[in-house]
Design a protein around this motif. Structure first.
Motif, mmCIF file in Angstrom:
data_model
loop_
_atom_site.group_PDB
_atom_site.id
_atom_site.type_symbol
_atom_site.label_atom_id
_atom_site.label_comp_id
_atom_site.label_asym_id
_atom_site.label_seq_id
_atom_site.Cartn_x
_atom_site.Cartn_y
_atom_site.Cartn_z
ATOM 1 N N SER A 144 -2.550 2.511 2.995
ATOM 2 C CA SER A 144 -2.068 1.959 3.830
ATOM 3 C C SER A 144 -2.457 1.532 5.046
ATOM 4 O O SER A 144 -2.951 2.917 4.939
ATOM 5 N N ILE A 145 -1.525 1.223 6.198
ATOM 6 C CA ILE A 145 -2.166 1.204 6.752
ATOM 7 C C ILE A 145 -0.647 1.422 7.755
ATOM 8 O O ILE A 145 0.653 -0.239 7.097
ATOM 9 N N TRP A 146 -0.865 1.564 9.116
ATOM 10 C CA TRP A 146 0.684 1.750 9.582
ATOM 11 C C TRP A 146 -0.188 1.433 11.166
ATOM 12 O O TRP A 146 -1.133 1.968 12.082
ATOM 13 N N LEU A 147 1.084 0.860 11.652
ATOM 14 C CA LEU A 147 1.192 0.533 12.989
ATOM 15 C C LEU A 147 2.215 1.332 13.155
ATOM 16 O O LEU A 147 2.980 1.263 13.531
ATOM 17 N N PHE A 197 -6.646 13.851 1.878
ATOM 18 C CA PHE A 197 -4.891 14.435 1.220
ATOM 19 C C PHE A 197 -3.975 13.069 1.385
ATOM 20 O O PHE A 197 -4.571 12.206 2.216
ATOM 21 N N ALA A 198 -3.593 12.951 0.665
ATOM 22 C CA ALA A 198 -2.446 12.545 0.093
ATOM 23 C C ALA A 198 -1.379 12.109 1.498
ATOM 24 O O ALA A 198 -0.466 13.066 1.630
ATOM 25 N N ILE A 199 -1.342 10.910 1.798
ATOM 26 C CA ILE A 199 -0.259 11.243 3.651
ATOM 27 C C ILE A 199 0.875 9.544 3.369
ATOM 28 O O ILE A 199 0.941 8.698 2.667
ATOM 29 N N HIS A 200 1.604 10.306 3.244
ATOM 30 C CA HIS A 200 3.079 9.593 2.419
ATOM 31 C C HIS A 200 4.046 8.897 3.959
ATOM 32 O O HIS A 200 4.268 9.013 4.350
ATOM 33 N N ALA A 201 4.809 8.361 3.678
ATOM 34 C CA ALA A 201 4.864 7.829 4.616
ATOM 35 C C ALA A 201 6.581 8.688 5.517
ATOM 36 O O ALA A 201 6.713 9.022 5.911
ATOM 37 N N GLU A 202 6.747 9.580 4.299
ATOM 38 C CA GLU A 202 7.719 10.701 5.515
ATOM 39 C C GLU A 202 7.061 11.619 5.987
ATOM 40 O O GLU A 202 6.760 11.825 6.893
ATOM 41 N N ASP A 203 4.875 12.247 5.288
ATOM 42 C CA ASP A 203 4.776 12.864 6.185
ATOM 43 C C ASP A 203 4.328 12.214 7.660
ATOM 44 O O ASP A 203 4.672 12.756 8.697
ATOM 45 N N ILE A 204 4.137 10.151 7.863
ATOM 46 C CA ILE A 204 4.019 10.004 8.908
ATOM 47 C C ILE A 204 4.887 9.728 10.126
ATOM 48 O O ILE A 204 4.570 10.940 10.904
ATOM 49 N N SER A 205 6.540 9.914 9.520
ATOM 50 C CA SER A 205 7.170 9.877 10.146
ATOM 51 C C SER A 205 7.432 11.714 10.166
ATOM 52 O O SER A 205 7.756 11.633 11.676
ATOM 53 N N CYS A 241 -3.648 5.105 5.801
ATOM 54 C CA CYS A 241 -4.661 6.342 4.882
ATOM 55 C C CYS A 241 -4.030 6.352 3.121
ATOM 56 O O CYS A 241 -3.903 4.874 3.046
ATOM 57 N N VAL A 242 -4.617 7.342 2.744
ATOM 58 C CA VAL A 242 -4.072 7.034 0.979
ATOM 59 C C VAL A 242 -1.999 8.094 0.846
ATOM 60 O O VAL A 242 -2.224 8.861 0.763
ATOM 61 N N GLU A 243 -2.340 7.675 -0.135
ATOM 62 C CA GLU A 243 -1.561 7.739 -0.911
ATOM 63 C C GLU A 243 -1.645 7.674 -2.427
ATOM 64 O O GLU A 243 -1.889 6.949 -2.938
ATOM 65 N N TYR A 244 -1.278 9.133 -3.207
ATOM 66 C CA TYR A 244 -1.412 9.148 -4.400
ATOM 67 C C TYR A 244 -0.719 10.497 -4.797
ATOM 68 O O TYR A 244 0.058 11.611 -3.590
ATOM 69 N N GLN A 245 -0.630 10.813 -5.883
ATOM 70 C CA GLN A 245 0.007 12.101 -6.526
ATOM 71 C C GLN A 245 -0.425 13.152 -6.332
ATOM 72 O O GLN A 245 -1.585 13.953 -6.957
ATOM 73 N N GLN A 246 -0.109 14.732 -4.746
ATOM 74 C CA GLN A 246 -1.607 15.353 -3.829
ATOM 75 C C GLN A 246 -1.781 16.866 -5.228
ATOM 76 O O GLN A 246 -2.674 17.323 -5.645
ATOM 77 N N ALA A 247 -0.627 16.719 -6.607
ATOM 78 C CA ALA A 247 -0.997 17.511 -7.337
ATOM 79 C C ALA A 247 -1.872 17.473 -8.922
ATOM 80 O O ALA A 247 -2.454 18.115 -8.753
ATOM 81 N N GLU A 248 -2.169 15.732 -8.258
ATOM 82 C CA GLU A 248 -3.205 15.217 -9.463
ATOM 83 C C GLU A 248 -4.589 16.258 -9.088
ATOM 84 O O GLU A 248 -6.285 15.706 -9.556
#
Ligand code: SAM
Length: 210
Positions: free
Chosen positions: A205-208, A167-175, A154-161
């Motif tokens: 980012s790549i998550w397992l 769409f931005a997916i951050h660690a807290e979203d995966i969680s 997934c990708v992470e960036y400032q969604q407001a930008e």
């Protein structure tokens, strides 16, 4: 996103998400899935990704789903294989040897249709969906596959930008989506060279999930 949004992207050839080669993060971290030849990997929202050719070359069976017919036909044509096409109730099944692609809406799939799955490879599927569709998507993934391990890119960036997709997916979203059901392991996060869409600072980012 409505289906018409994606059909229009494919009609106009606006497929900046498509890579001409298999994703380097998949190649680097594939072994973390610990799959063996003959096992089956599910690729949701597959487009005509080159990752499928690479996964097939590892000796895996691939089951995938993609809304757009042009994308599915391009996928088989670029693989140089002819698919047998079966019309199902709400989906078409394109099948050739170790590859089965359901053409139609991911949300119309059932676990009976896709069969036993050993792992999920989600590159640009979760990030393709707006927030209001993501819980439904992640629940459907878990229900379809019986919560097998996943690799998620997934990708992470400032969604407001920028408006997605992606769409931005951050660690807290995966969680938030998956922590109740999986152990989450961030394998790597790298800077998107040149920025997302050539302008915006972003990380891939790549998550397992196991
Ligand atoms: C961002 S692209 C990613 C494609 C592919 N995973 C890749 O890495 O190149 C998202 C894809 O999902 C497809 N898609 C969107 N919504 C879908 C749905 N509900 N069911 C099946 N496919 C869908 C789109 O047509 C598009 O090809």
């Amino acid at each position: 996103m409505q289906a018409s949004f994606w059909h229009s992207k494919w009609d106009k050839g606006e497929i900046g998400f498509h890579l001409d080669q298999a994703n380097p993060l998949l190649l680097k971290h594939f072994d973390s899935l610990a799959l063996t030849k003959g096992q089956t990997i599910f690729v949701p929202l597959c487009g005509k990704t080159k990752d499928i050719a690479w996964l097939l070359a590892q000796g895996l069976n691939v089951v995938a789903v993609e809304l757009n017919k042009t994308a599915v036909e391009a996928l088989f044509s670029e693989l140089n294989v002819t698919a047998q096409i079966t019309q199902l109730d709400e989906l078409n099944l394109y099948k050739a040897k170790q590859l089965s692609v359901f053409q139609g809406d991911f949300f119309n799939l059932s676990s009976e249709l896709i069969g036993k799955i050993d792992a999920v490879y989600d590159r640009a599927a979760l990030i393709a969906l707006p927030i209001e569709m993501r819980i439904k998507y992640t629940q459907q993934i878990m229900q379809l596959t019986n919560k097998v391990k996943q690799l998620i890119i997934c990708v992470e960036y400032q969604q407001a930008e920028m408006q997605g997709p992606p769409f931005a997916i951050h660690a807290e979203d995966i969680s938030a989506y998956y922590a109740k059901s999986y152990q989450l392991n961030l394998l790597e996060s790298i800077k998107v060279e040149g920025g997302l869409k050539g302008k915006l600072a972003a990380n891939e980012s790549i998550w397992l999930l196991s």
